[in-house]
Scaffold this motif. Structure first.
Motif, PDB file in Angstrom:
ATOM      1  N   VAL A  27      -9.721 -32.059 -55.603  1.00 26.32           N
ATOM      2  CA  VAL A  27     -10.442 -33.079 -54.841  1.00 26.32           C
ATOM      3  C   VAL A  27     -11.550 -33.640 -55.733  1.00 26.32           C
ATOM      4  O   VAL A  27     -12.389 -32.895 -56.246  1.00 26.32           O
ATOM      5  N   ASP A  28     -11.559 -34.944 -55.926  1.00 26.49           N
ATOM      6  CA  ASP A  28     -12.544 -35.599 -56.788  1.00 26.49           C
ATOM      7  C   ASP A  28     -13.691 -36.161 -55.956  1.00 26.49           C
ATOM      8  O   ASP A  28     -13.470 -36.897 -54.994  1.00 26.49           O
ATOM      9  N   PHE A  29     -14.916 -35.820 -56.356  1.00 26.85           N
ATOM     10  CA  PHE A  29     -16.107 -36.289 -55.671  1.00 26.85           C
ATOM     11  C   PHE A  29     -16.891 -37.226 -56.582  1.00 26.85           C
ATOM     12  O   PHE A  29     -16.996 -36.986 -57.791  1.00 26.85           O
ATOM     13  N   ARG A  30     -17.439 -38.272 -55.983  1.00 29.07           N
ATOM     14  CA  ARG A  30     -18.345 -39.190 -56.678  1.00 29.07           C
ATOM     15  C   ARG A  30     -19.628 -39.260 -55.854  1.00 29.07           C
ATOM     16  O   ARG A  30     -19.760 -40.090 -54.943  1.00 29.07           O
ATOM     17  N   LEU A  31     -20.561 -38.382 -56.151  1.00 25.12           N
ATOM     18  CA  LEU A  31     -21.771 -38.279 -55.349  1.00 25.12           C
ATOM     19  C   LEU A  31     -22.692 -39.470 -55.563  1.00 25.12           C
ATOM     20  O   LEU A  31     -22.907 -39.917 -56.689  1.00 25.12           O
ATOM     21  N   LYS A  32     -23.231 -39.945 -54.458  1.00 23.68           N
ATOM     22  CA  LYS A  32     -24.239 -41.005 -54.473  1.00 23.68           C
ATOM     23  C   LYS A  32     -25.551 -40.412 -53.966  1.00 23.68           C
ATOM     24  O   LYS A  32     -25.552 -39.669 -52.984  1.00 23.68           O
ATOM     25  N   ARG A  33     -26.656 -40.727 -54.639  1.00 22.02           N
ATOM     26  CA  ARG A  33     -27.954 -40.193 -54.232  1.00 22.02           C
ATOM     27  C   ARG A  33     -28.376 -40.765 -52.885  1.00 22.02           C
ATOM     28  O   ARG A  33     -28.249 -41.958 -52.640  1.00 22.02           O
ATOM     29  N   SER A  34     -28.927 -39.886 -52.035  1.00 29.19           N
ATOM     30  CA  SER A  34     -29.444 -40.314 -50.735  1.00 29.19           C
ATOM     31  C   SER A  34     -30.868 -40.820 -50.839  1.00 29.19           C
ATOM     32  O   SER A  34     -31.374 -41.444 -49.899  1.00 29.19           O
ATOM     33  N   GLY A  35     -31.529 -40.555 -51.952  1.00 30.18           N
ATOM     34  CA  GLY A  35     -32.914 -40.957 -52.157  1.00 30.18           C
ATOM     35  C   GLY A  35     -33.390 -40.442 -53.498  1.00 30.18           C
ATOM     36  O   GLY A  35     -32.616 -39.848 -54.268  1.00 30.18           O
ATOM     37  N   PRO A  36     -34.663 -40.638 -53.829  1.00 32.22           N
ATOM     38  CA  PRO A  36     -35.177 -40.187 -55.121  1.00 32.22           C
ATOM     39  C   PRO A  36     -35.301 -38.667 -55.187  1.00 32.22           C
ATOM     40  O   PRO A  36     -35.417 -37.985 -54.164  1.00 32.22           O
ATOM     41  N   SER A  37     -35.259 -38.148 -56.404  1.00 31.62           N
ATOM     42  CA  SER A  37     -35.475 -36.716 -56.621  1.00 31.62           C
ATOM     43  C   SER A  37     -36.941 -36.367 -56.382  1.00 31.62           C
ATOM     44  O   SER A  37     -37.832 -37.213 -56.514  1.00 31.62           O
ATOM     45  N   THR A  38     -37.180 -35.104 -56.024  1.00 29.29           N
ATOM     46  CA  THR A  38     -38.537 -34.616 -55.781  1.00 29.29           C
ATOM     47  C   THR A  38     -38.786 -33.387 -56.642  1.00 29.29           C
ATOM     48  O   THR A  38     -37.999 -32.435 -56.601  1.00 29.29           O
ATOM     49  N   ARG A  39     -39.868 -33.418 -57.419  1.00 27.56           N
ATOM     50  CA  ARG A  39     -40.201 -32.251 -58.235  1.00 27.56           C
ATOM     51  C   ARG A  39     -40.990 -31.262 -57.376  1.00 27.56           C
ATOM     52  O   ARG A  39     -42.074 -31.574 -56.882  1.00 27.56           O
ATOM     53  N   ILE A  40     -40.423 -30.077 -57.208  1.00 33.32           N
ATOM     54  CA  ILE A  40     -41.046 -29.044 -56.389  1.00 33.32           C
ATOM     55  C   ILE A  40     -42.011 -28.198 -57.203  1.00 33.32           C
ATOM     56  O   ILE A  40     -43.039 -27.751 -56.703  1.00 33.32           O
ATOM     57  N   SER A  41     -41.679 -27.989 -58.477  1.00 29.20           N
ATOM     58  CA  SER A  41     -42.500 -27.131 -59.332  1.00 29.20           C
ATOM     59  C   SER A  41     -42.476 -27.681 -60.748  1.00 29.20           C
ATOM     60  O   SER A  41     -41.461 -28.216 -61.204  1.00 29.20           O
ATOM     61  N   GLN A  42     -43.609 -27.529 -61.448  1.00 31.79           N
ATOM     62  CA  GLN A  42     -43.695 -27.937 -62.851  1.00 31.79           C
ATOM     63  C   GLN A  42     -43.300 -26.807 -63.790  1.00 31.79           C
ATOM     64  O   GLN A  42     -42.650 -27.036 -64.804  1.00 31.79           O
ATOM     65  N   ASP A  43     -43.727 -25.601 -63.485  1.00 30.87           N
ATOM     66  CA  ASP A  43     -43.463 -24.458 -64.365  1.00 30.87           C
ATOM     67  C   ASP A  43     -43.172 -23.221 -63.512  1.00 30.87           C
ATOM     68  O   ASP A  43     -44.107 -22.630 -62.954  1.00 30.87           O
ATOM     69  N   PRO A  44     -41.887 -22.869 -63.362  1.00 30.68           N
ATOM     70  CA  PRO A  44     -40.734 -23.498 -64.002  1.00 30.68           C
ATOM     71  C   PRO A  44     -40.389 -24.836 -63.342  1.00 30.68           C
ATOM     72  O   PRO A  44     -40.736 -25.051 -62.175  1.00 30.68           O
ATOM     73  N   PRO A  45     -39.698 -25.713 -64.070  1.00 28.41           N
ATOM     74  CA  PRO A  45     -39.317 -26.989 -63.473  1.00 28.41           C
ATOM     75  C   PRO A  45     -38.267 -26.791 -62.387  1.00 28.41           C
ATOM     76  O   PRO A  45     -37.229 -26.166 -62.629  1.00 28.41           O
ATOM     77  N   VAL A  46     -38.537 -27.282 -61.193  1.00 24.33           N
ATOM     78  CA  VAL A  46     -37.578 -27.224 -60.088  1.00 24.33           C
ATOM     79  C   VAL A  46     -37.567 -28.597 -59.428  1.00 24.33           C
ATOM     80  O   VAL A  46     -38.611 -29.085 -58.994  1.00 24.33           O
ATOM     81  N   ILE A  47     -36.400 -29.212 -59.381  1.00 24.84           N
ATOM     82  CA  ILE A  47     -36.250 -30.558 -58.825  1.00 24.84           C
ATOM     83  C   ILE A  47     -35.256 -30.501 -57.669  1.00 24.84           C
ATOM     84  O   ILE A  47     -34.204 -29.855 -57.778  1.00 24.84           O
ATOM     85  N   ALA A  48     -35.591 -31.160 -56.572  1.00 26.01           N
ATOM     86  CA  ALA A  48     -34.705 -31.240 -55.409  1.00 26.01           C
ATOM     87  C   ALA A  48     -34.124 -32.641 -55.298  1.00 26.01           C
ATOM     88  O   ALA A  48     -34.786 -33.631 -55.627  1.00 26.01           O
ATOM     89  N   PHE A  49     -32.887 -32.719 -54.835  1.00 24.45           N
ATOM     90  CA  PHE A  49     -32.268 -34.024 -54.593  1.00 24.45           C
ATOM     91  C   PHE A  49     -31.201 -33.882 -53.515  1.00 24.45           C
ATOM     92  O   PHE A  49     -30.720 -32.777 -53.225  1.00 24.45           O
ATOM     93  N   SER A  50     -30.844 -35.003 -52.914  1.00 21.81           N
ATOM     94  CA  SER A  50     -29.783 -35.050 -51.911  1.00 21.81           C
ATOM     95  C   SER A  50     -28.777 -36.117 -52.313  1.00 21.81           C
ATOM     96  O   SER A  50     -29.152 -37.172 -52.828  1.00 21.81           O
ATOM     97  N   ALA A  51     -27.511 -35.829 -52.069  1.00 25.02           N
ATOM     98  CA  ALA A  51     -26.453 -36.766 -52.408  1.00 25.02           C
ATOM     99  C   ALA A  51     -25.313 -36.611 -51.407  1.00 25.02           C
ATOM    100  O   ALA A  51     -25.297 -35.660 -50.602  1.00 25.02           O
ATOM    101  N   TYR A  52     -24.360 -37.529 -51.462  1.00 23.28           N
ATOM    102  CA  TYR A  52     -23.235 -37.458 -50.536  1.00 23.28           C
ATOM    103  C   TYR A  52     -22.054 -38.229 -51.117  1.00 23.28           C
ATOM    104  O   TYR A  52     -22.200 -39.051 -52.020  1.00 23.28           O
TER     105      TYR A  52
END
Length: 257
Positions: free
Chosen positions: A176-201
């Motif tokens: 099954v092939d997926f082509r995810l599209k972002r639901s909105g901008p990414s959010t940086r949760i932490s700088q050190d360590p770097p942790v970024i959250a995102f949503s897609a569909y």
């Protein structure tokens, strides 16, 4: 997001009767072939977003300081055919960075996942939830293609039940092939360590029929509503972290080399 309810072509009365008979066979088989041990409930994946042990070796000639290993953690929600399920957490690890010629490079690492119970089991009825023999679970597996620059990747979905052979899979031959599209901008949760959250569909993918499921292949596909060309949806809420290869622990660098 609205799901199409259009009738699927080729659903003749004869096929419907055959499918109902197949479900009856499932129930009868379960009554006389109950397994010794009940089917295990899904459990959370062990790998964490801070685990870099699956970072892959780098291509020859690239700069480790400009390549990073990324670890994604997500618990996707999947609608495929007639089934909607919140999948158990998965992790994906890959490396990316510039190639010697200036192009974008990527190297696949690994994927970890665990089974998730499908409500209604093999029959799609309360009996499927109560009987271990009629239980059904789904486990996503890497399908052999990925492009994290564009959000494209492929998965297979293994179907697990005491009454199904081990090879029973949706996307066994053509994943099954997926082509995810972002639901909105990414959010940086932490700088050190770097942790970024995102949503897609992805609401455009096609779900093929289950294959290699033995005598129950037909009834199983009818129960799952497969193949399904429309009405499918993958939502993907995830976080990821990363390290450049010159930041990886010495023991990991030695392993990669």
């Amino acid at each position: 997001m609205k799901k199409s309810t259009a009738a699927r072509p080729g659903s003749s009365p004869v096929r419907r009767v055959a499918a109902v008979a197949g479900v009856a066979v499932l129930a009868a088989t379960a009554a006389v072939c109950a397994p010794v041990a009940a089917y295990a409930a899904p459990r959370a994946v062990a790998a964490s977003a801070a685990d870099f042990s699956d970072c892959p070796p780098l291509p020859d000639g690239v700069d480790p300081a400009r390549w990073r290993c990324e670890v994604h953690a997500a618990a996707p929600r999947l609608t495929m055919g007639k089934v909607t399920v919140a999948l158990a957490p998965i992790t994906m690890t890959h490396a990316e960075g510039p190639m010697p010629d200036g192009g974008d490079g990527q190297v696949w690492g690994a994927m970890h996942s665990t089974p998730t119970a499908v409500p209604g089991g093999l029959t799609g009825t309360p009996a499927g939830d109560r009987s271990a023999a009629l239980g059904l679970a789904i486990r996503p597996e890497y399908g052999g293609r990925s492009d994290f620059y564009t959000g494209r990747f492929s998965l297979r979905f293994r179907l697990l039940s005491p009454l199904l052979p081990h090879g029973c899979t949706v996307g066994a031959r053509a994943p099954v092939d997926f082509r995810l599209k972002r639901s909105g901008p990414s959010t940086r949760i932490s700088q050190d360590p770097p942790v970024i959250a995102f949503s897609a569909y992805d609401d455009t993918f096609t779900a093929p029929a289950a294959e290699d499921c033995g005598p129950l292949t037909g009834p199983l596909n009818h129960r799952l509503g497969l193949p399904a060309t429309t009405g499918n949806l993958m939502t993907y809420d995830a976080t990821y972290t990363f390290k450049t290869y010159d930041q990886l622990p010495a023991k990991e660098v030695r392993r990669l080399r």
